[in-house]
Design an enzyme around this catalytic site. Structure first.
Site, PDB file in Angstrom:
ATOM      1  N   ASN A   9      -9.330   7.319  27.946  1.00 49.19           N
ATOM      2  CA  ASN A   9      -8.264   7.014  28.908  1.00 49.19           C
ATOM      3  C   ASN A   9      -8.531   7.818  30.180  1.00 49.19           C
ATOM      4  O   ASN A   9      -8.350   9.033  30.186  1.00 49.19           O
ATOM      5  CB  ASN A   9      -6.912   7.399  28.287  1.00 49.19           C
ATOM      6  CG  ASN A   9      -5.769   7.282  29.273  1.00 49.19           C
ATOM      7  OD1 ASN A   9      -5.912   6.662  30.336  1.00 49.19           O
ATOM      8  ND2 ASN A   9      -4.630   7.871  28.936  1.00 49.19           N
ATOM      9  N   HIS A  95       1.981   4.826  26.582  1.00 46.07           N
ATOM     10  CA  HIS A  95       1.434   6.183  26.698  1.00 46.07           C
ATOM     11  C   HIS A  95       2.582   7.134  27.056  1.00 46.07           C
ATOM     12  O   HIS A  95       3.476   6.777  27.836  1.00 46.07           O
ATOM     13  CB  HIS A  95       0.339   6.229  27.771  1.00 46.07           C
ATOM     14  CG  HIS A  95      -0.423   7.523  27.747  1.00 46.07           C
ATOM     15  ND1 HIS A  95       0.076   8.654  28.338  1.00 46.07           N
ATOM     16  CD2 HIS A  95      -1.607   7.864  27.186  1.00 46.07           C
ATOM     17  CE1 HIS A  95      -0.791   9.659  28.134  1.00 46.07           C
ATOM     18  NE2 HIS A  95      -1.818   9.190  27.434  1.00 46.07           N
ATOM     19  N   SER A 212      -6.117  16.349  23.427  1.00 45.97           N
ATOM     20  CA  SER A 212      -7.124  17.396  23.628  1.00 45.97           C
ATOM     21  C   SER A 212      -8.296  17.319  22.645  1.00 45.97           C
ATOM     22  O   SER A 212      -8.810  18.342  22.197  1.00 45.97           O
ATOM     23  CB  SER A 212      -6.474  18.783  23.591  1.00 45.97           C
ATOM     24  OG  SER A 212      -5.512  18.897  24.629  1.00 45.97           O
TER      25      SER A 212
HETATM   26  C1  PEP Z   1      -4.404  10.962  26.609  1.00 48.93           C
HETATM   27  O1  PEP Z   1      -4.081  10.987  27.784  1.00 48.93           O
HETATM   28  O2  PEP Z   1      -4.217   9.938  25.947  1.00 48.93           O
HETATM   29  C2  PEP Z   1      -4.998  12.169  26.034  1.00 48.93           C
HETATM   30  C3  PEP Z   1      -5.147  12.230  24.735  1.00 48.93           C
HETATM   31  O3  PEP Z   1      -5.375  13.169  26.914  1.00 48.93           O
HETATM   32  P1  PEP Z   1      -6.191  14.517  26.582  1.00 48.93           P
HETATM   33  O4  PEP Z   1      -7.346  14.124  25.682  1.00 48.93           O
HETATM   34  O5  PEP Z   1      -6.641  15.018  27.900  1.00 48.93           O
HETATM   35  O6  PEP Z   1      -5.261  15.426  25.877  1.00 48.93           O
END
Ligand code: PEP
Length: 251
Positions: A9, A95, A212
């Site tokens: 994403n 989201h 993350s």
């Molecule tokens: C996301 O935006 O769907 C996401 C999981 O972001 P990150 O991996 O940066 O936590």
């Protein structure tokens, strides 16, 4: 046996130049043949990415789409039918950044989910709890309610052609990751909730973990029995890191 999926994403990141660099990096990756790989660029860059990645086995999705499936008078929105016309096959629905910042609620998300499927797009339904909700012991209640809103209105059968991403809000973009066991517990509960209505759908649907994920923690997360891959934010903006995460999902 469910085929793993890793999806990037890109959120509201990218310029034509940086997107070209990312396409270049993704184009050089040796991707595992047993993993479905997808990226979700900003709407503005979808055409550029589709053109640039036409020789790579990477599907393209949008981060959002309209509540109506066909084009029409809805200023500022993009219809699922337009995304299909552009070459997209997937779309994110719900989201947490859209739920929290744009105020998207269940009623709207049901419409977006249905409109996307009506055009043949695969919705990736994002669900997850805030830190406050987790600390109050309400994780399964919150996630269960988000899932139920779709099941009650559209029926469990819609998940035969959809993906679910469990993304604890407190782990998104924070560097905090749910432990593999914490994530597995929620994934198992999601699958059990679906199985109450239809065990075939429950066994077939892919449940991605998001929050993350990096190359360093992906193997452990993806090794859990109900985690079928990941939805990756920040780490998907680095082609090599994203490639390593994709490989972690393969056998
Ligand atoms: C996301 O935006 O769907 C996401 C999981 O972001 P990150 O991996 O940066 O936590």
């Amino acid at each position: 046996m469910r085929r793993p999926m890793v999806a990037g994403n890109w959120k509201m990141h990218g310029t034509r130049t940086s997107v070209a660099e990312l396409i270049d990096g993704l184009g050089r990756l040796d991707l595992p043949s047993d993993v479905d790989v997808a990226v979700f660029p900003s709407c503005l860059h979808i055409n550029q990415v589709i053109d640039g990645l036409k020789d790579q086995p990477i599907s393209i999705g949008a981060q959002n789409s309209a509540v109506e499936s066909m084009q029409g008078a809805l200023t500022g929105e993009v219809a699922p039918s337009q995304l299909v016309d552009a070459g997209c096959s997937l779309v994110l629905v719900g989201h947490s950044e859209r739920r929290q910042i744009m105020g998207e609620q269940d009623g709207m998300l049901i419409r977006k989910f249905a409109a996307a499927q009506a055009c043949g797009l695969i919705p990736v339904l994002c669900i997850g709890e805030t830190l406050e909700q987790r600390e109050a012991g309400k994780t399964l209640e919150v996630v269960g309610r988000q899932l139920d809103s779709i099941i009650e209105e559209l029926g469990v059968g819609v998940f035969a052609k959809a993906v679910i991403a469990y993304e604890p809000v407190w782990a998104i973009g924070t560097g905090l990751t749910a432990s593999p066991q914490q994530a597995q517990d929620v994934h198992a509960a999601i699958r059990a909730q679906l199985a109450e209505k239809n065990s075939e759908v429950a066994q077939g649907v892919r449940l991605l973990y998001g929050g993350s994920v990096k190359a360093a923690n992906a193997v452990e997360l993806f090794g859990m029995p109900d985690i079928d891959g990941g939805l990756i934010g920040g780490a998907s903006l680095n082609a090599d890191e994203f490639g390593a995460i994709c490989r972690a999902a393969g056998n």
